[in-house]
Design a protein around this motif. Structure first.
Motif, mmCIF file in Angstrom:
data_model
loop_
_atom_site.group_PDB
_atom_site.id
_atom_site.type_symbol
_atom_site.label_atom_id
_atom_site.label_comp_id
_atom_site.label_asym_id
_atom_site.label_seq_id
_atom_site.Cartn_x
_atom_site.Cartn_y
_atom_site.Cartn_z
ATOM 1 N N TYR A 245 1.374 31.788 63.380
ATOM 2 C CA TYR A 245 2.369 32.794 63.771
ATOM 3 C C TYR A 245 3.805 32.432 63.391
ATOM 4 N N PHE A 246 4.086 31.168 63.123
ATOM 5 C CA PHE A 246 5.463 30.772 62.796
ATOM 6 C C PHE A 246 5.621 30.686 61.287
ATOM 7 N N LYS A 247 6.474 31.547 60.738
ATOM 8 C CA LYS A 247 6.642 31.598 59.278
ATOM 9 C C LYS A 247 7.640 30.575 58.753
ATOM 10 N N GLY A 248 8.665 30.282 59.534
ATOM 11 C CA GLY A 248 9.643 29.325 59.047
ATOM 12 C C GLY A 248 10.979 29.473 59.715
ATOM 13 N N SER A 249 11.936 28.658 59.228
ATOM 14 C CA SER A 249 13.252 28.596 59.857
ATOM 15 C C SER A 249 14.335 28.444 58.805
ATOM 16 N N VAL A 250 15.486 29.035 59.103
ATOM 17 C CA VAL A 250 16.679 28.817 58.288
ATOM 18 C C VAL A 250 17.665 28.019 59.143
ATOM 19 N N ILE A 251 17.942 26.783 58.735
ATOM 20 C CA ILE A 251 18.934 25.978 59.457
ATOM 21 C C ILE A 251 20.276 26.257 58.805
ATOM 22 N N SER A 252 20.947 27.241 59.335
ATOM 23 C CA SER A 252 22.182 27.749 58.709
ATOM 24 C C SER A 252 23.388 27.059 59.320
ATOM 25 N N TYR A 253 23.515 25.769 59.020
ATOM 26 C CA TYR A 253 24.598 25.006 59.620
ATOM 27 C C TYR A 253 25.953 25.404 59.041
ATOM 28 N N SER A 254 25.967 25.879 57.823
ATOM 29 C CA SER A 254 27.237 26.281 57.199
ATOM 30 C C SER A 254 27.344 27.800 57.149
ATOM 31 N N ASN A 255 28.576 28.274 57.079
ATOM 32 C CA ASN A 255 28.794 29.716 56.934
ATOM 33 C C ASN A 255 28.216 30.232 55.615
ATOM 34 N N GLU A 256 28.219 29.388 54.597
ATOM 35 C CA GLU A 256 27.677 29.780 53.297
ATOM 36 C C GLU A 256 26.209 30.190 53.413
ATOM 37 N N ILE A 257 25.427 29.395 54.150
ATOM 38 C CA ILE A 257 24.001 29.710 54.320
ATOM 39 C C ILE A 257 23.830 30.933 55.217
ATOM 40 N N LYS A 258 24.675 31.044 56.224
ATOM 41 C CA LYS A 258 24.603 32.226 57.081
ATOM 42 C C LYS A 258 24.787 33.496 56.253
ATOM 43 N N GLN A 259 25.696 33.439 55.318
ATOM 44 C CA GLN A 259 25.973 34.619 54.497
ATOM 45 C C GLN A 259 24.919 34.846 53.415
ATOM 46 N N SER A 260 24.570 33.787 52.676
ATOM 47 C CA SER A 260 23.718 33.966 51.503
ATOM 48 C C SER A 260 22.258 34.224 51.845
#
Length: 411
Positions: free
Chosen positions: A299-314
């Protein structure tokens, strides 16, 4: 049946090895109606071992020792027991044959040091150890029992399960049943919860005990009932459990002693739904808790560890305007993170975290310990702000557990 557990080893006293044996043993002993009176840890010191045994037998029926019976010079338990029981070591041919077999199946021959394991105290019952080299020694005197076992956890557990526990039940019988039920409770600190349920707690019968077991983000309440038979214990537990349910209502989120991540997994698997995560301040810890559960890949597909604003945006498609106007630690951004995870990871449910874990980075407006958390599905999103504290590690764990509890609300 009152029991004391004595764990032996300098490595335990200096913190090099964590004593997990006594916790496991206490749980298994509890299942057969035995009461663990005390757990004592001593070093590899003859005098300390003798004093610990002497103190224990004055209080309990059974003393269980683990550790200090290997072949090396620092393993002194066997010789110390000979001194305590005024006996000597003798050669046991059966134990020696077990030793030879143990080494032979591993392509080796027993060395002189290992052969010393075949010497056992004369005044004891020897219980052969099929999963290790050190035999178990069982002493009986004046209505007391002392059992010495290896400290190696897998050996101790095998011997306890297959030999020691059955022998104790045969010897003492079973005149007491101890049952437990653990409630997982949200929305209270320990003191708050104690005050809230004090009227109920104060009227509990003498043979029912209540324990508060705090976790970061939620509480565990354990009811323990002592009864003369299973039916009596089950009835008492049922009556008091129902009173507690009435009192706490929706604050109880589980009546099984499992982590919220396991409850989430069961619900997602049952409904055929999927989950993804977008983590900032928790740095992947929420995903770690989720993937600790066996089968979480269902059931768990994955995670985005968006520590930077760049990753949050992209990757999560958080808008530049939200980041500029409100900052990364904000309701607006964490909501967009959760929605972005739904889309980018193509899942049915998502969670998101953004905060100031500390110890630095806080401001008057956004102090250390402030965390925004979101839980979302395709129809709705829940967003809340929390203030946890100043300790970085505790903030991360508390935020992760709180995130999972929020997710439970929408599952």
């Amino acid at each position: 049946m009152k029991i004391e557990i004595i764990t032996i080893g300098d490595e335990l006293l200096i913190g090099q090895v964590v004593d997990t044996n006594s916790a496991w043993m206490a749980g298994e002993l509890n299942k057969i109606g035995a009461e663990v009176y005390r757990v004592t840890t001593v070093g590899d010191n003859r005098t300390d071992i003798l004093n610990a045994i002497d103190a224990a037998v004055k209080q309990v029926d059974v003393v269980l020792l683990t550790g200090g019976i290997g072949p090396t010079k620092d393993d002194i338990t066997k010789n110390t027991l000979c001194e305590y029981f005024d006996t000597k070591l003798i050669f046991d041919q059966d134990v020696y044959e077990d030793l030879k077999l143990f080494f032979t199946v591993r392509g080796r021959e027993p060395d002189k040091l290992s052969e010393s394991q075949a010497y056992v105290p004369e005044k004891c019952t020897v219980i052969r150890n099929p999963v290790g080299t050190a035999p178990i020694t069982w002493f009986e005197w004046d209505g007391k029992i002392l059992v010495s076992m290896p400290g190696v956890p897998q050996e101790m557990k095998w011997m306890m399960t297959n030999e020691i526990l059955p022998r104790l039940v045969d010897h003492f019988g079973r005149d007491l049943f101890i049952l437990h039920k653990t409630f997982l409770v949200k929305g209270f600190g320990e003191a708050q919860l104690s005050l809230f349920i004090s009227s109920w707690e104060n009227q509990l019968p003498e043979n029912i005990r209540l324990a508060y077991l705090p976790s970061l983000g939620f509480m565990r309440l354990r009811l323990s009932v002592h009864g003369k038979n299973r039916e009596e214990a089950e009835h008492l537990l049922s009556v008091e459990s129902e009173k507690l349910r009435t009192l706490l209502g929706e604050h109880i989120f589980s009546e099984n002693d499992v982590h919220p991540a396991e409850i989430i997994g069961e619900r997602l698997r049952k409904n055929g739904k999927t989950l993804g995560a977008a983590e900032s301040c928790t740095g992947g810890y929420v995903s770690h808790l989720i993937t600790l559960i066996p089968g979480s890949s269902d059931y768990f597909k994955g995670s985005v560890i968006s520590y930077s604003n760049e990753i949050k945006q992209s990757i999560l498609k958080v808008g530049e305007a939200a980041l500029k106007d409100y900052g990364a630690v904000s309701k607006e951004v964490v909501e967009e993170m959760a929605k972005g995870a739904l889309s980018s990871l193509n899942v049915d449910y998502s969670i998101a975290t953004s905060g100031i874990a500390g110890p630095g980075g806080g401001t008057e407006e956004k102090p250390v310990g402030m965390v925004w958390i979101a839980a979302a599905n395709k129809d709705s999103v829940i967003v809340r702000k929390y203030y946890f504290g100043l300790n970085r590690e505790q903030n991360i764990i508390r935020a992760a557990n709180t995130t999972l509890l929020m997710l439970l609300e929408i599952l």
